[in-house]
Write a protein that holds these residues in place. Structure first.
Motif, PDB file in Angstrom:
ATOM      1  N   ASN A   1      -3.597  40.646 -93.066  1.00 49.22           N
ATOM      2  CA  ASN A   1      -4.891  40.782 -93.752  1.00 49.22           C
ATOM      3  C   ASN A   1      -5.395  39.437 -94.265  1.00 49.22           C
ATOM      4  N   ILE A   2      -4.466  38.625 -94.818  1.00 53.62           N
ATOM      5  CA  ILE A   2      -4.845  37.307 -95.343  1.00 53.62           C
ATOM      6  C   ILE A   2      -5.351  36.411 -94.216  1.00 53.62           C
ATOM      7  N   VAL A   3      -4.616  36.383 -93.098  1.00 50.76           N
ATOM      8  CA  VAL A   3      -5.005  35.542 -91.960  1.00 50.76           C
ATOM      9  C   VAL A   3      -6.366  35.978 -91.417  1.00 50.76           C
ATOM     10  N   ARG A   4      -6.561  37.293 -91.311  1.00 50.19           N
ATOM     11  CA  ARG A   4      -7.820  37.825 -90.771  1.00 50.19           C
ATOM     12  C   ARG A   4      -9.004  37.364 -91.632  1.00 50.19           C
ATOM     13  N   PHE A   5      -8.834  37.469 -92.947  1.00 47.27           N
ATOM     14  CA  PHE A   5      -9.915  37.090 -93.862  1.00 47.27           C
ATOM     15  C   PHE A   5     -10.152  35.575 -93.830  1.00 47.27           C
ATOM     16  N   ASP A   6      -9.066  34.795 -93.942  1.00 48.29           N
ATOM     17  CA  ASP A   6      -9.210  33.338 -93.971  1.00 48.29           C
ATOM     18  C   ASP A   6      -9.789  32.798 -92.665  1.00 48.29           C
ATOM     19  N   MET A   7      -9.358  33.381 -91.542  1.00 47.48           N
ATOM     20  CA  MET A   7      -9.856  32.927 -90.241  1.00 47.48           C
ATOM     21  C   MET A   7     -11.341  33.234 -90.078  1.00 47.48           C
ATOM     22  N   ARG A   8     -11.754  34.404 -90.550  1.00 46.56           N
ATOM     23  CA  ARG A   8     -13.176  34.763 -90.445  1.00 46.56           C
ATOM     24  C   ARG A   8     -14.025  33.739 -91.201  1.00 46.56           C
ATOM     25  N   LEU A   9     -13.565  33.379 -92.401  1.00 48.61           N
ATOM     26  CA  LEU A   9     -14.305  32.402 -93.210  1.00 48.61           C
ATOM     27  C   LEU A   9     -14.251  31.011 -92.581  1.00 48.61           C
ATOM     28  N   ALA A  10     -13.083  30.630 -92.041  1.00 45.22           N
ATOM     29  CA  ALA A  10     -12.956  29.314 -91.397  1.00 45.22           C
ATOM     30  C   ALA A  10     -13.890  29.216 -90.194  1.00 45.22           C
TER      31      ALA A  10
ATOM     32  N   LEU B   1      -3.347  28.889 -90.246  1.00 47.31           N
ATOM     33  CA  LEU B   1      -2.395  28.448 -89.215  1.00 47.31           C
ATOM     34  C   LEU B   1      -0.955  28.521 -89.722  1.00 47.31           C
ATOM     35  N   ASN B   2      -0.750  28.188 -90.991  1.00 44.62           N
ATOM     36  CA  ASN B   2       0.603  28.299 -91.560  1.00 44.62           C
ATOM     37  C   ASN B   2       1.073  29.750 -91.593  1.00 44.62           C
ATOM     38  N   LYS B   3       0.139  30.646 -91.961  1.00 40.92           N
ATOM     39  CA  LYS B   3       0.489  32.070 -92.012  1.00 40.92           C
ATOM     40  C   LYS B   3       0.757  32.623 -90.609  1.00 40.92           C
ATOM     41  N   ILE B   4       0.043  32.102 -89.607  1.00 42.92           N
ATOM     42  CA  ILE B   4       0.276  32.545 -88.220  1.00 42.92           C
ATOM     43  C   ILE B   4       1.697  32.206 -87.790  1.00 42.92           C
TER      44      ILE B   4
END
Length: 720
Positions: free
Chosen positions: A477-486, A438-441
């Motif tokens: 890329n970071i948001v995509r990966f972190d969101m998938r895991l979240a 969310l911070n990266k978004i």
């Protein structure tokens, strides 16, 4: 290539069958292995080592030489003597990392083998040593001592261990290089695409054009390299099948060292198993990962022995020390999930294999916990990749009734053990991943806004625009990966809380769970939710509607299992994110986005109970008044209910608070000394004092209330 391999094998086999040349051939292969031992490193000096081509060829030839005993594994595996690793005079294994033994432990075991051998053959070996000392000058005593335990090993034994080393330096090194080239190629292709995007958006500059030209050349060279590896290795199905057969024998032989395929494993790891080189098993897992991702490479190959091996050792730190090797085992299983493998046979592996049904879920949960501390400097980020694979497997297994029943049983048996640790790390990861995403978004939105203002954007220097765009793509890329895991983690909390709510309601867990849910609710339904609106949320795997529905569902699932009504109080106790208006706001959004009416209704009922609990807590706090400092927990400054003393620092804390700390960190928070739950010392005297204080304060309040009522009645009488 296969014509070349067959011809080379025929020549070597002819020389091996001839007693005059056999020894020289074995010496030659051993010399090739010894002189090229550094090929296993990350950087290989081409002037000091043979080429990958030569070693891949030798790998293929050695596998062909192994074929006679690969066809009769059960009868031939007993000919493979583990003592060859330390008592042969051709290849040096002692400098290789052992599976679960230090170099000192390996040396100690070699010495014990020598002593045992010397005692059993005292007279004959003594004469042998004397003759050797008479004919071999210049040899030190240590080498003479080791020579006493040398023995003649069968060809099957020699060929097996030589092939294991050749494959490690040849085929498996080439596969490692191929993976590295593929990763590099993907990275440079991303960079090239990003630079072209900058140019297409009008951000061209001479430097940018030079970068694009340079990247295009790199991509072309790496693409050619990748195709060469694919042609010689990945497209040679027979080569890979032979290698798989060899590593199946490796697995059978290794398991034989611990007593065969049976669980539970012996509590003590045998020295023979502990001392085998780690790469024997690591290479087997690497090959399985590779072949599992090549269409049809595993067709008709029997995987049961590999599966049994993985289940036996995946959760055992006392047998396999390296957590990354155990993580590779999960990666293999992840590739075998029916929806991913494309093979109908893998479903029967997971759903009909007895060891799998009895131990797979248990060992996955254990590894999920163990992987928190790998000892590597990259452990914090590594754990997310590994847990991603575990989470996908667990989600699949939850839908298999027999595995779901095993899961429920484990949660019941290990409610205060590994299952509680698993939940703790699942919650920790969920909070970190969602918060980070969310911070990266918000930061992505900031750059999006900069680019939308085209006039201001184009005034910026080209180099600055390029840099901002690179940052933008990196964060995407970071948001995509972190969101998938979240999303995975929240999903797992949703389906487990429905049928296994009890662990969420334990004293050491309930407040942690409530705080997490309140925080998520604040992000998704609070005042700042509109700031998270992005142009293309699906691109980032950001699904706020789905997340909000899942969060509400988790609240309701836990509430349904809350027989002692501890959950509402835990929700309202969270001073950071809780407020009663937040639940009303969330309910309105849930109605608008089509949430389940029953869930929304129960969600609002829970909100009402939380509001009542907040009011009761305020009243209770007023009754207690000023609480003596010695009754307050020194970590959270709340009234202790179950005080315990820490044995090292002698500090007294509340049991649920310290247990919550120990779930993530097995140290005393006041002096960092080792601490576990069973070391906590109940402070019964202080507990009685706290209970007496609470009772006296309640009695004082009741007495005051009665007195006030009496005074009021007296005043009424006088008035009459």
């Amino acid at each position: 290539m296969n014509g070349l391999y067959d011809g080379l094998k025929d020549i070597l086999l002819t020389l091996l069958k001839n007693l005059d040349t056999r020894e020289k051939v074995l010496e030659y292969i051993a010399e090739v292995i010894n002189k090229n031992a550094s090929r296993s490193g990350m950087q290989v000096d081409p002037l000091k080592c043979a080429s990958s081509g030569m070693f891949v060829n030798l790998s293929a030839v050695m596998l062909r030489l192994c074929e006679p005993f690969l066809d009769n594994m059960e009868s031939k595996k007993d000919k493979i003597d583990v003592k060859y690793l330390f008592c042969n005079n051709r290849i040096d294994f002692k400098d290789l990392t052992a599976i679960n033994a230090s170099s000192e432990e390996v040396s100690s075991w070699i010495e014990s083998i020598n002593n045992e051998h010397a005692q059993n053959n005292a007279s004959g070996e003594a004469r042998f040593v004397e003759s050797q000392e008479a004919t071999s000058s210049g040899k030190n005593s240590a080498s003479s001592q080791l020579r006493c335990s040398k023995k003649n090993f069968s060809f099957v034994c020699e060929c097996f261990f030589m092939t294991s080393r050749v494959l490690n330096l040849g085929l498996m090194k080439a596969i490692s290089d191929f993976k590295h080239i593929s990763q590099q190629l993907a990275r440079f292709e991303d960079d090239l695409e990003s630079n072209r995007a900058v140019r297409d958006q009008g951000g061209g500059s001479p430097q940018l054009e030079q970068d694009i030209t340079r990247l295009e050349k790199i991509v072309e060279i790496l693409s050619q390299d990748k195709l060469c590896y694919e042609a010689q290795i990945l497209r040679d199905g027979a080569f890979l099948q032979r290698a798989l057969s060899f590593y199946r024998l490796m697995i059978l032989w290794s398991v034989n060292l611990v007593g065969g395929f049976k669980m539970p494993l012996p509590s003590q790891c045998s020295k023979e198993f502990a001392c085998i080189p780690e790469h024997f098993l690591d290479d087997a897992m690497d090959l399985l990962v590779l072949t599992s991702r090549i269409p049809k490479a595993l067709e008709s190959f029997v995987l049961d022995d590999f599966l049994s091996f993985i289940i036996m050792f995946m959760g055992s730190t006392s047998y396999i020390k390296n957590p990354y090797l155990r993580a590779k085992m999960v990666e293999v299983l992840n590739c075998w999930m029916p929806q991913r493998s494309g093979l109908s046979s893998t479903a029967s592996l997971f759903e009909g294999h007895q060891l799998c049904l009895d131990y797979l879920v248990r060992n996955l949960l254990k590894l999920y916990v163990d992987i928190e501390f790998t000892g590597s400097h990259t452990q914090f980020f590594d754990k997310f990749n590994i847990r991603h694979n575990i989470a996908e497997l667990l989600e699949y297994l939850w839908d298999v009734p027999s595995h779901r029943n095993a899961w429920r049983q484990i949660a019941k048996e290990e409610e205060k053990g590994v299952y509680l640790n698993f939940l703790n790390f699942l919650i920790n990861d969920s909070i970190y991943l969602l918060d980070e995403s969310l911070n990266k978004i918000l930061e992505l939105k900031e750059i999006e806004a900069e680019m939308t203002n085209t006039v201001e954007w184009e005034r910026r220097p080209a180099q600055e625009r390029e840099e901002r765009l690179r940052v933008f793509h990196q964060w995407e890329n970071i948001v995509r990966f972190d969101m998938r895991l979240a999303n995975e983690d929240v999903g797992m909390l949703a389906f487990t809380s429905e049928q296994i709510p009890a662990p969420f309601l334990l004293p050491e867990m309930v407040e942690r769970v409530a705080s997490m849910l309140n925080y998520f609710l604040l992000q998704l339904a609070g005042p700042q939710r509109k700031s998270l609106t992005v142009k293309d949320p699906e691109k980032y795997e950001f699904k706020p509607k789905q997340l909000l529905k899942q969060i509400a569902t988790i609240y309701v699932h836990i509430s349904r299992g809350d027989k002692e009504s501890v959950f509402p109080a835990a929700i309202s106790k969270d001073g950071r994110a809780y407020n009663d208006q937040l639940f009303a706001s969330a309910a309105n959004i849930l109605w608008k986005i089509g949430g389940d009416p029953k869930i929304i209704q129960e969600f609002m009922q829970l909100a009402g109970r939380a509001k009542a609990a907040a009011s009761e807590a305020m009243d209770a706090e007023a009754i207690l008044g000023d609480i003596p400092d010695e009754f307050l927990d020194p970590i959270q400054y709340t009234l202790m209910k179950d005080p315990v003393t820490l044995p090292s620092s002698k500090v007294t804390v509340d049991r649920p608070v310290i247990i919550r700390h120990l779930l993530s960190d097995s140290t005393d928070p006041f002096n960092r000394s080792h601490l576990t739950q069973d070391m906590l010392i109940p402070n019964t005297e202080l507990k009685l004092q706290i209970e007496e204080f609470v009772q006296s304060q309640q009695l004082r309040k009741r007495t005051a209330a009665v007195s006030e009522i009496g005074q009021a009645d007296g005043a009424d009488d006088m008035a009459e």
